[in-house]
Design a protein around this motif. Structure first.
Motif, PDB file in Angstrom:
ATOM      1  N   MET A  92      -1.667   8.549  -2.104  1.00  0.00           N
ATOM      2  CA  MET A  92      -0.618   7.554  -1.855  1.00  0.00           C
ATOM      3  C   MET A  92      -0.902   6.181  -2.477  1.00  0.00           C
ATOM      4  O   MET A  92      -0.011   5.614  -3.123  1.00  0.00           O
ATOM      5  N   PRO A  93      -2.097   5.615  -2.344  1.00  0.00           N
ATOM      6  CA  PRO A  93      -2.341   4.317  -3.005  1.00  0.00           C
ATOM      7  C   PRO A  93      -2.260   4.402  -4.534  1.00  0.00           C
ATOM      8  O   PRO A  93      -1.821   3.450  -5.189  1.00  0.00           O
ATOM      9  N   ASP A 147       1.267   4.330  -5.450  1.00  0.00           N
ATOM     10  CA  ASP A 147       1.763   2.972  -5.301  1.00  0.00           C
ATOM     11  C   ASP A 147       1.453   2.142  -6.549  1.00  0.00           C
ATOM     12  O   ASP A 147       2.287   1.352  -7.000  1.00  0.00           O
ATOM     13  N   TYR A 205       3.889   3.280  -9.217  1.00  0.00           N
ATOM     14  CA  TYR A 205       5.214   2.754  -8.889  1.00  0.00           C
ATOM     15  C   TYR A 205       5.329   1.280  -9.283  1.00  0.00           C
ATOM     16  O   TYR A 205       6.288   0.882  -9.942  1.00  0.00           O
ATOM     17  N   SER A 262       8.974   8.781  -1.256  1.00  0.00           N
ATOM     18  CA  SER A 262       7.898   9.460  -0.545  1.00  0.00           C
ATOM     19  C   SER A 262       8.498  10.138   0.675  1.00  0.00           C
ATOM     20  O   SER A 262       9.135   9.472   1.501  1.00  0.00           O
ATOM     21  N   ALA A 307       1.683   4.872   6.524  1.00  0.00           N
ATOM     22  CA  ALA A 307       2.272   4.155   5.387  1.00  0.00           C
ATOM     23  C   ALA A 307       1.962   2.663   5.479  1.00  0.00           C
ATOM     24  O   ALA A 307       1.655   2.022   4.470  1.00  0.00           O
ATOM     25  N   VAL A 352       1.723   0.971   1.339  1.00  0.00           N
ATOM     26  CA  VAL A 352       2.542   1.434   0.218  1.00  0.00           C
ATOM     27  C   VAL A 352       3.820   0.599   0.146  1.00  0.00           C
ATOM     28  O   VAL A 352       4.356   0.182   1.170  1.00  0.00           O
ATOM     29  N   THR A 353       4.270   0.355  -1.067  1.00  0.00           N
ATOM     30  CA  THR A 353       5.452  -0.487  -1.258  1.00  0.00           C
ATOM     31  C   THR A 353       6.695   0.320  -1.630  1.00  0.00           C
ATOM     32  O   THR A 353       7.777  -0.241  -1.710  1.00  0.00           O
ATOM     33  N   TYR A 354       6.535   1.604  -1.868  1.00  0.00           N
ATOM     34  CA  TYR A 354       7.684   2.438  -2.209  1.00  0.00           C
ATOM     35  C   TYR A 354       8.352   2.951  -0.935  1.00  0.00           C
ATOM     36  O   TYR A 354       7.752   2.953   0.143  1.00  0.00           O
TER      37      TYR A 354
END
Length: 185
Positions: free
Chosen positions: A88-89, A92, A95, A107, A121, A126-128
């Motif tokens: 995940m990072p 990010d 993204y 996501s 999250a 995460v920014t998405y």
């Protein structure tokens, strides 16, 4: 005349092999029988991406088709999945690097409830957009059979790349595929 052998007559080493073989066979049969039929997201490559609308972390509903014209990454994940937490990072970073070039990242968490996913999250910062597939309808449509699954969709809405699982270095594969799709205007 039939000769019967008792378990005491079998050498211990041979008995252990027989038991190990039986256990392995049972495990293999159980794995095959419990595997979802057709659960291979790679079969979607070249096909139109199934549309969906899901509730997001911000409570708004997001629809895939609203992002037609963008290159899209869909990442299916779960809180109990260690590789998901690793990936995940990195997603990010991808993204944030490519969003101005026309990348959308959605996501999709498949946990039964959103509480732990929300916490994860936020912890990972995460920014998405994070979406919730609590009824597993979208993950079934994308034939998700393992975690995580990352799907790349071109600007016309066609699935172009699918990756099941995650190991460090996979993010380089995503970036290669992503660059091709972003430059194919």
């Amino acid at each position: 005349m039939l000769h019967q052998t008792s378990i005491r007559d079998v050498p211990r080493r041979s008995l252990r092999c027989t038991l190990v073989e039986r256990v392995l066979r049972a495990v293999c049969v159980a794995a095959i029988l419990s595997a979802p039929v057709g659960a291979h997201a790679e079969g979607l490559v070249g096909q139109p991406a199934p549309d969906f609308a899901l509730r997001s972390l911000g409570d708004a509903n997001l629809r895939l088709s609203e992002h037609l014209g963008d290159v899209i990454i869909i990442n299916f994940w779960a809180t109990w999945c260690g590789p998901c937490r690793q990936e995940m990072p990195l997603l990010d970073e991808i993204y944030n690097k490519y969003k101005l070039a026309g990348l959308t990242l959605l996501s999709i968490n498949i946990d039964d409830t959103s509480e732990r996913a929300t916490e994860m999250a936020r912890t990972l910062k995460v920014t998405y957009p994070v979406l919730f597939d609590e009824r597993k309808e979208v993950s079934r449509a994308y034939e998700v059979g393992s975690m995580p699954v990352t799907v790349l969709i071109d600007r016309e809405g066609v699935v172009r790349y699918v990756s099941e699982g995650f190991k460090p270095g996979y993010e380089k594969r995503y970036t290669e595929q992503l660059r091709k799709l972003l430059n194919d205007e």
